[in-house]
Design a protein around this motif. Structure first.
Motif, PDB file in Angstrom:
ATOM      1  N   ASP A  19      20.492  96.397 -58.754  1.00  0.00           N
ATOM      2  CA  ASP A  19      20.391  97.777 -59.022  1.00  0.00           C
ATOM      3  C   ASP A  19      21.700  98.422 -59.471  1.00  0.00           C
ATOM      4  OD1 ASP A  19      20.759 100.625 -58.594  1.00  0.00           O
ATOM      5  OD2 ASP A  19      18.905 100.542 -57.237  1.00  0.00           O
ATOM      6  N   ASN A  34      21.660  96.751 -77.193  1.00  0.00           N
ATOM      7  CA  ASN A  34      22.800  97.656 -77.196  1.00  0.00           C
ATOM      8  C   ASN A  34      24.004  96.660 -77.324  1.00  0.00           C
ATOM      9  OD1 ASN A  34      21.326  99.758 -77.163  1.00  0.00           O
ATOM     10  ND2 ASN A  34      21.731 100.405 -74.997  1.00  0.00           N
ATOM     11  N   ASP A  55      21.717 103.576 -70.656  1.00  0.00           N
ATOM     12  CA  ASP A  55      20.675 103.681 -70.989  1.00  0.00           C
ATOM     13  C   ASP A  55      19.406 103.517 -70.188  1.00  0.00           C
ATOM     14  OD1 ASP A  55      18.806 103.612 -73.377  1.00  0.00           O
ATOM     15  OD2 ASP A  55      19.124 101.784 -74.031  1.00  0.00           O
ATOM     16  N   ALA A  56      19.278 104.367 -69.192  1.00  0.00           N
ATOM     17  CA  ALA A  56      18.446 104.193 -68.244  1.00  0.00           C
ATOM     18  C   ALA A  56      17.398 104.752 -68.601  1.00  0.00           C
ATOM     19  CB  ALA A  56      19.112 104.993 -66.923  1.00  0.00           C
ATOM     20  N   LEU A  98      10.659 101.217 -73.268  1.00  0.00           N
ATOM     21  CA  LEU A  98      12.322 100.803 -73.059  1.00  0.00           C
ATOM     22  C   LEU A  98      13.019 101.618 -74.243  1.00  0.00           C
ATOM     23  CD1 LEU A  98      11.101  98.689 -70.916  1.00  0.00           C
ATOM     24  CD2 LEU A  98      12.991  97.237 -71.885  1.00  0.00           C
ATOM     25  N   HIS A  99      12.377 101.624 -75.202  1.00  0.00           N
ATOM     26  CA  HIS A  99      13.084 102.240 -76.383  1.00  0.00           C
ATOM     27  C   HIS A  99      12.599 103.205 -77.343  1.00  0.00           C
ATOM     28  CE1 HIS A  99      13.721  97.836 -75.595  1.00  0.00           C
ATOM     29  NE2 HIS A  99      15.076  97.998 -75.743  1.00  0.00           N
ATOM     30  N   TYR A 135      23.973  95.342 -66.102  1.00  0.00           N
ATOM     31  CA  TYR A 135      23.069  95.499 -64.767  1.00  0.00           C
ATOM     32  C   TYR A 135      21.671  95.814 -65.321  1.00  0.00           C
ATOM     33  CZ  TYR A 135      26.936  95.850 -61.939  1.00  0.00           C
ATOM     34  OH  TYR A 135      28.186  95.466 -61.023  1.00  0.00           O
ATOM     35  N   GLU A 136      20.835  95.055 -64.640  1.00  0.00           N
ATOM     36  CA  GLU A 136      19.427  95.106 -64.970  1.00  0.00           C
ATOM     37  C   GLU A 136      18.570  95.073 -63.588  1.00  0.00           C
ATOM     38  OE1 GLU A 136      17.447  96.003 -67.578  1.00  0.00           O
ATOM     39  OE2 GLU A 136      15.786  95.640 -65.965  1.00  0.00           O
ATOM     40  N   GLN A 137      17.577  95.550 -63.455  1.00  0.00           N
ATOM     41  CA  GLN A 137      16.999  95.255 -62.125  1.00  0.00           C
ATOM     42  C   GLN A 137      15.883  94.202 -62.389  1.00  0.00           C
ATOM     43  OE1 GLN A 137      15.661  99.022 -60.149  1.00  0.00           O
ATOM     44  NE2 GLN A 137      16.358  97.990 -58.339  1.00  0.00           N
ATOM     45  N   PHE A 138      15.221  94.156 -63.652  1.00  0.00           N
ATOM     46  CA  PHE A 138      14.260  93.206 -63.687  1.00  0.00           C
ATOM     47  C   PHE A 138      14.398  91.943 -64.324  1.00  0.00           C
ATOM     48  CE2 PHE A 138      12.388  97.543 -63.252  1.00  0.00           C
ATOM     49  CZ  PHE A 138      12.156  97.415 -61.887  1.00  0.00           C
ATOM     50  N   GLY A 154      18.527  93.937 -74.171  1.00  0.00           N
ATOM     51  CA  GLY A 154      20.021  93.780 -74.465  1.00  0.00           C
ATOM     52  C   GLY A 154      20.177  94.103 -75.904  1.00  0.00           C
ATOM     53  N   TRP A 177      12.646  90.611 -68.140  1.00  0.00           N
ATOM     54  CA  TRP A 177      13.147  90.755 -69.666  1.00  0.00           C
ATOM     55  C   TRP A 177      13.522  89.611 -70.109  1.00  0.00           C
ATOM     56  CZ3 TRP A 177       9.869  94.532 -70.101  1.00  0.00           C
ATOM     57  CH2 TRP A 177      10.008  95.701 -69.300  1.00  0.00           C
TER      58      TRP A 177
HETATM   59  C1  LIG Z   1      15.626 102.486 -71.327  1.00  0.00           C
HETATM   60  S1  LIG Z   1      15.471 100.780 -71.023  1.00  0.00           S
HETATM   61  C2  LIG Z   1      16.989  99.950 -71.505  1.00  0.00           C
HETATM   62  C3  LIG Z   1      16.712  99.488 -72.784  1.00  0.00           C
HETATM   63  C4  LIG Z   1      18.010  98.527 -72.794  1.00  0.00           C
HETATM   64  N1  LIG Z   1      19.370  99.127 -73.064  1.00  0.00           N
HETATM   65  C5  LIG Z   1      17.856  97.486 -74.495  1.00  0.00           C
HETATM   66  O1  LIG Z   1      18.506  97.462 -75.210  1.00  0.00           O
HETATM   67  O2  LIG Z   1      16.576  96.839 -74.246  1.00  0.00           O
HETATM   68  C6  LIG Z   1      15.961 101.084 -69.118  1.00  0.00           C
HETATM   69  C7  LIG Z   1      16.569  99.602 -68.310  1.00  0.00           C
HETATM   70  O3  LIG Z   1      16.810 100.119 -67.168  1.00  0.00           O
HETATM   71  C8  LIG Z   1      16.316  98.986 -66.144  1.00  0.00           C
HETATM   72  N2  LIG Z   1      16.438  99.608 -65.082  1.00  0.00           N
HETATM   73  C9  LIG Z   1      15.510 100.457 -64.348  1.00  0.00           C
HETATM   74  N3  LIG Z   1      15.951 100.777 -63.038  1.00  0.00           N
HETATM   75  C10 LIG Z   1      17.345  99.950 -62.960  1.00  0.00           C
HETATM   76  C11 LIG Z   1      18.463  99.856 -61.996  1.00  0.00           C
HETATM   77  N4  LIG Z   1      18.229 100.686 -60.725  1.00  0.00           N
HETATM   78  N5  LIG Z   1      19.431  99.322 -62.055  1.00  0.00           N
HETATM   79  C12 LIG Z   1      19.441  98.531 -63.268  1.00  0.00           C
HETATM   80  N6  LIG Z   1      18.582  98.532 -64.342  1.00  0.00           N
HETATM   81  C13 LIG Z   1      17.510  99.396 -64.160  1.00  0.00           C
HETATM   82  C14 LIG Z   1      14.994  98.801 -66.731  1.00  0.00           C
HETATM   83  O4  LIG Z   1      14.309  97.527 -66.284  1.00  0.00           O
HETATM   84  C15 LIG Z   1      14.929  98.702 -68.216  1.00  0.00           C
HETATM   85  O5  LIG Z   1      15.317  97.578 -68.807  1.00  0.00           O
END
Ligand SMILES: C[S@@+](CC[C@H](N)C(=O)[O-])C[C@H]1O[C@@H](n2cnc3c(N)ncnc32)[C@H](O)[C@@H]1O
Length: 319
Positions: free
Chosen positions: A159, A68, A180-181, A22-23, A98-101, A66, A104
């Protein structure tokens, strides 16, 4: 754990060969502070001495753990300590995320317990342990009051592509968008022209900035086609650069003036952007699979008479 001691996690979709941390491995917290938070907090109160409707909004796209948002709140809390005159201002600083899962969410208390977030502790009620339970409700809305200034987090477990269509965001303007995708090669549908056009409709035209770690030509090509201007700023760890985009040149000039190492794109980056590598991902109805989005771009590249991006390979950052 990343190299600055802050926690990360790895995402793996079942059945998919892809997995991605993720990071930034140089430091989840460091990147959140250096890239996203520090381009947000210092100017916020000056830009909006009396914000329209009393609210200043930030979009934290792809919330993950979270960092950021927490990092921005940490700097905000410290800034309020140093500028008590702002404490009485009737601001609401609202983060939409927004967050898909939902998985976390179990880690949020652990992240907020990091020593670096200790300056937030006295300013937020002990809500950390409720976060997990509240994320079981969708959409989630938690308000964290900071002294007399309110911070509010609305986390939508959806999404990100819904952002563009969601009624609750249709009239909102954002001061910052943190994009931050996962990387474009893994999640191309979150780096499309159409998603960025949605952002362009919601970003503050005067002061708004879209901040992303990515410098990929396809990403910058999509931003350009969606109407953004952009500059490069120093990245964190192995990532030499990052990208800051805005609708107005004035907003970028302020970043150039206040951020050491920030600069316009180099001639080489501009040329790369105009090569086949800069052909963007497209997702016209904002609902295609990653595979369709990738093949659409490959077909457009194959039919394009632009110069090949291979010429530049190794000379410019890609991710
Ligand atoms: C690079 S990480 C972001 C890390 C986050 N900004 C942090 O500070 O922890 C990308 C994130 O996008 C989420 N994600 C993936 N597909 C997504 C979607 N279609 N819509 C929203 N979030 C999505 C993932 O679950 C993941 O947590």
């Amino acid at each position: 754990m990343t190299r600055d001691g802050s926690w990360s996690a790895v995402w793996k979709e079942s059945g998919s060969p892809h997995h991605e941390a993720l990071h930034n491995q140089a430091g989840a917290l460091t990147e959140a502070l250096q890239l996203y938070a520090s381009l947000t907090v210092p100017n916020l109160f000056q830009d909006y001495p009396s914000p329209p409707g009393g609210s200043i909004r930030i979009l934290d796209a792809c919330f993950g753990l979270g960092y950021n948002t927490w990092a921005t709140w940490k700097l905000l809390a410290e800034s309020l300590d140093q500028n008590p005159e702002f404490i009485s201002a009737p601001y609401l600083i609202q983060t939409l995320a927004y967050e898909q899962f939902s998985e976390w969410a179990a880690f949020y208390p652990q992240i907020l317990a990091l020593e670096s977030f200790s300056s937030l502790k006295p300013k937020i009620p002990p809500l950390e342990h409720n976060i997990y339970y509240q994320t079981l409700v969708s959409p989630l809305q938690i308000r964290f009051p900071i002294v007399t200034t309110s911070l509010q987090l609305d986390l939508y477990l959806k999404d990100l592509r819904n952002f563009v269509q969601d009624a609750h965001t249709s009239n909102l303007t954002f001061y910052r968008i943190f994009h931050d995708a996962f990387s474009p090669s893994v999640c191309p549908e979150l780096w499309s022209v159409e998603l960025f056009e949605g952002y362009a409709r919601h970003l503050d035209p005067k002061f708004g900035l879209l901040i992303t770690y990515s410098t990929a030509a396809a990403v910058r090509g999509a931003l350009q086609e969606a109407g953004f201007k952009m500059i490069r700023i120093p990245g964190v760890g192995q990532k030499k650069d990052a990208t800051v985009a805005a609708l107005s040149q004035q907003a970028l000039e302020r970043v150039l003036a206040s951020t050491p190492g920030a600069s316009p794109l180099t001639l080489e980056e501009e040329a790369y952007l105009n090569s086949k590598a800069g052909i963007p991902y497209r997702d016209p109805a904002l609902r295609d699979s990653s595979e369709s989005v990738i093949s659409r771009r490959q077909a457009e590249q194959a039919g394009s008479d632009r110069r090949s991006g291979k010429f530049f390979r190794g000379k410019t950052a890609q991710r």
